[in-house]
Design an enzyme around this catalytic site. Structure first.
Site, mmCIF file in Angstrom:
data_model
loop_
_atom_site.group_PDB
_atom_site.id
_atom_site.type_symbol
_atom_site.label_atom_id
_atom_site.label_comp_id
_atom_site.label_asym_id
_atom_site.label_seq_id
_atom_site.Cartn_x
_atom_site.Cartn_y
_atom_site.Cartn_z
ATOM 1 N N SER A 109 0.849 -1.193 0.000
ATOM 2 C CA SER A 109 0.000 0.000 0.000
ATOM 3 C C SER A 109 0.879 1.236 0.000
ATOM 4 O O SER A 109 2.042 1.183 0.426
ATOM 5 C CB SER A 109 -0.874 0.011 1.260
ATOM 6 O OG SER A 109 -1.554 1.235 1.395
ATOM 7 N N TYR B 128 -2.108 -0.670 10.472
ATOM 8 C CA TYR B 128 -2.268 -1.081 9.065
ATOM 9 C C TYR B 128 -0.993 -0.734 8.297
ATOM 10 O O TYR B 128 -0.446 -1.554 7.565
ATOM 11 C CB TYR B 128 -3.482 -0.383 8.446
ATOM 12 C CG TYR B 128 -3.665 -0.682 6.968
ATOM 13 C CD1 TYR B 128 -4.153 -1.918 6.546
ATOM 14 C CD2 TYR B 128 -3.344 0.264 5.997
ATOM 15 C CE1 TYR B 128 -4.319 -2.198 5.191
ATOM 16 C CE2 TYR B 128 -3.502 0.000 4.645
ATOM 17 C CZ TYR B 128 -3.993 -1.231 4.246
ATOM 18 O OH TYR B 128 -4.144 -1.511 2.904
HETATM 19 N N1 LIG Z 1 -8.725 -0.470 -1.403
HETATM 20 C C1 LIG Z 1 -7.659 0.280 -1.215
HETATM 21 O O1 LIG Z 1 -7.744 1.528 -1.202
HETATM 22 C C2 LIG Z 1 -6.307 -0.351 -1.031
HETATM 23 C C3 LIG Z 1 -5.183 0.479 -1.075
HETATM 24 C C4 LIG Z 1 -3.932 -0.075 -0.891
HETATM 25 C C5 LIG Z 1 -3.803 -1.430 -0.678
HETATM 26 N N2 LIG Z 1 -4.909 -2.231 -0.620
HETATM 27 C C6 LIG Z 1 -4.698 -3.654 -0.361
HETATM 28 O O2 LIG Z 1 -5.269 -4.386 -1.417
HETATM 29 C C7 LIG Z 1 -5.578 -5.703 -0.977
HETATM 30 C C8 LIG Z 1 -6.985 -6.074 -1.445
HETATM 31 O O3 LIG Z 1 -7.909 -5.212 -0.810
HETATM 32 P P1 LIG Z 1 -9.237 -4.674 -1.523
HETATM 33 O O4 LIG Z 1 -9.184 -3.205 -1.443
HETATM 34 O O5 LIG Z 1 -9.445 -5.335 -2.822
HETATM 35 O O6 LIG Z 1 -10.312 -5.137 -0.437
HETATM 36 P P2 LIG Z 1 -11.591 -6.131 -0.492
HETATM 37 O O7 LIG Z 1 -12.432 -5.792 -1.651
HETATM 38 O O8 LIG Z 1 -12.156 -6.069 0.880
HETATM 39 O O9 LIG Z 1 -10.917 -7.546 -0.734
HETATM 40 C C9 LIG Z 1 -10.183 -8.194 0.267
HETATM 41 C C10 LIG Z 1 -9.979 -9.643 -0.119
HETATM 42 O O10 LIG Z 1 -9.190 -10.283 0.919
HETATM 43 C C11 LIG Z 1 -9.831 -11.494 1.269
HETATM 44 N N3 LIG Z 1 -9.566 -11.833 2.666
HETATM 45 C C12 LIG Z 1 -9.700 -11.044 3.755
HETATM 46 N N4 LIG Z 1 -9.420 -11.742 4.868
HETATM 47 C C13 LIG Z 1 -9.100 -13.000 4.466
HETATM 48 C C14 LIG Z 1 -8.730 -14.197 5.144
HETATM 49 N N5 LIG Z 1 -8.639 -14.240 6.487
HETATM 50 N N6 LIG Z 1 -8.478 -15.306 4.414
HETATM 51 C C15 LIG Z 1 -8.587 -15.285 3.062
HETATM 52 N N7 LIG Z 1 -8.922 -14.187 2.359
HETATM 53 C C16 LIG Z 1 -9.188 -13.067 3.070
HETATM 54 C C17 LIG Z 1 -11.317 -11.261 1.013
HETATM 55 O O11 LIG Z 1 -11.958 -12.499 0.709
HETATM 56 P P3 LIG Z 1 -12.966 -13.298 1.677
HETATM 57 O O12 LIG Z 1 -13.631 -12.295 2.574
HETATM 58 O O13 LIG Z 1 -13.908 -13.964 0.722
HETATM 59 O O14 LIG Z 1 -12.091 -14.269 2.398
HETATM 60 C C18 LIG Z 1 -11.281 -10.405 -0.248
HETATM 61 O O15 LIG Z 1 -11.238 -11.222 -1.380
HETATM 62 C C19 LIG Z 1 -5.395 -5.686 0.533
HETATM 63 O O16 LIG Z 1 -4.165 -6.287 0.864
HETATM 64 C C20 LIG Z 1 -5.386 -4.201 0.874
HETATM 65 O O17 LIG Z 1 -4.654 -3.933 2.044
HETATM 66 C C21 LIG Z 1 -6.153 -1.716 -0.803
#
Ligand SMILES: NC(=O)c1ccc[n+]([C@@H]2O[C@H](COP(=O)([O-])OP(=O)(O)OC[C@H]3O[C@@H](n4cnc5c(N)ncnc54)[C@H](OP(=O)(O)O)[C@@H]3O)[C@@H](O)[C@H]2O)c1
Length: 250
Positions: free
Chosen positions: A145, A158
């Site tokens: 991130s 985080y």
């Molecule tokens: N959105 C942003 O602004 C942003 C910015 C920078 C970085 N990121 C990073 O991008 C990545 C993806 O996030 P996103 O924004 O796409 O969020 P999201 O839409 O909430 O997706 C998160 C994913 O992680 C999975 N997950 C969460 N806990 C889990 C567990 N215990 N075991 C297996 N899978 C798990 C969820 O699947 P299930 O619930 O089905 O298990 C879901 O598929 C993360 O690492 C986040 O920190 C996001």
């Protein structure tokens, strides 16, 4: 080779593929020709994604697992290698973000973020690395991130997990690159429109409000960066990609 089919014959394992960045990445990798193994906990969402990819002429299977359970992760990897023979690309994307002031002393949320964002990444690394070393090739993409470069208030822990992911990615390049031909990329997105804050509706509403006049990234924008990194020639290791909304002032 054109990017359209640049990953033909590659096997890509994507964590957190049931939503957001992981789901978009699974689609994009499949469009680029990879066989995708999509993993997360929500089976119905994975099944929907896999049938969509297969209906469009791509190739994908799903495997449910919780990244906090090392035994389940090992099983996902073992089954994938048994079925597909190899794993060329691991996208360590599953993650959670819990926002609270540090003075709230919310140790449950801190622990949950460490368990998913750091230990989950390590579990997949541990399970996949021996296969990649044996192959003498592979690409590990860790989704960090912008917070892994610069913390912001309410997100100290985080950010700490994403600093850890960045440090790990750097170290992996040193230990696995020249010695084993394994490439490592730390993707650092800024604000992406996803469900990352779905379990904190008040914070999500406040952030949405703050962004009403600004354009966020979409998950596909991050997926494009990931496909760029993994489609680069073998001798090119794209170590870090910081990808932010043009309108993000931080
Ligand atoms: N959105 C942003 O602004 C942003 C910015 C920078 C970085 N990121 C990073 O991008 C990545 C993806 O996030 P996103 O924004 O796409 O969020 P999201 O839409 O909430 O997706 C998160 C994913 O992680 C999975 N997950 C969460 N806990 C889990 C567990 N215990 N075991 C297996 N899978 C798990 C969820 O699947 P299930 O619930 O089905 O298990 C879901 O598929 C993360 O690492 C986040 O920190 C996001």
């Amino acid at each position: 080779m054109s990017q359209a089919q640049s990953l033909l014959g590659k096997v890509a394992l994507v964590t957190g593929a049931s939503a957001g960045i992981g789901q978009a990445t699974a689609r994009s990798l499949a469009e680029a020709g990879a066989h995708v193994v999509a993993t997360a906990r929500r089976e119905d969402r994975l099944e929907g994604l896999v049938s969509e990819i297969n209906c469009k002429g791509g190739s994908a299977v799903s495997r449910t697992a919780d990244v906090t359970e090392p035994g389940a992760i090992q099983q996902v990897v073992s089954e994938t290698v048994a079925e597909s023979g190899r794993i060329d690309i691991l996208v360590n994307n599953a993650g959670i973000m819990r926002i609270s002031d540090i003075t709230e002393n919310n140790i449950e949320d801190w622990t949950a973020m460490v368990d998913v964002n750091i230990k989950g990444v390590l579990h997949f690394l541990s399970a996949v690395m021996p296969n990649m070393i044996q192959q003498g090739s592979g690409h590990i993409v860790n989704v960090g991130s912008v917070a892994g470069r610069r913390p912001f208030p309410g997100a100290s822990v985080y950010a700490a997990t994403k600093f850890a992911v960045r440090a790990l990615s750097w170290g992996l390049h040193l230990e696995l690159g020249a010695a084993h031909g394994i490439r490592v990329t730390d993707i650092q997105p800024g604000y992406v429109s996803t469900d990352l804050l779905a379990d904190q509706p008040e914070t999500q509403a406040a952030w949405s409000e703050a962004w009403t006049e600004r354009r966020t990234l979409e998950p596909e924008d991050v997926a494009r960066s990931i496909v760029f990194a993994v489609s680069s020639p073998d001798h090119v290791s794209v170590s870090e990609i910081l990808v932010r909304p043009t309108d993000q002032p931080t």
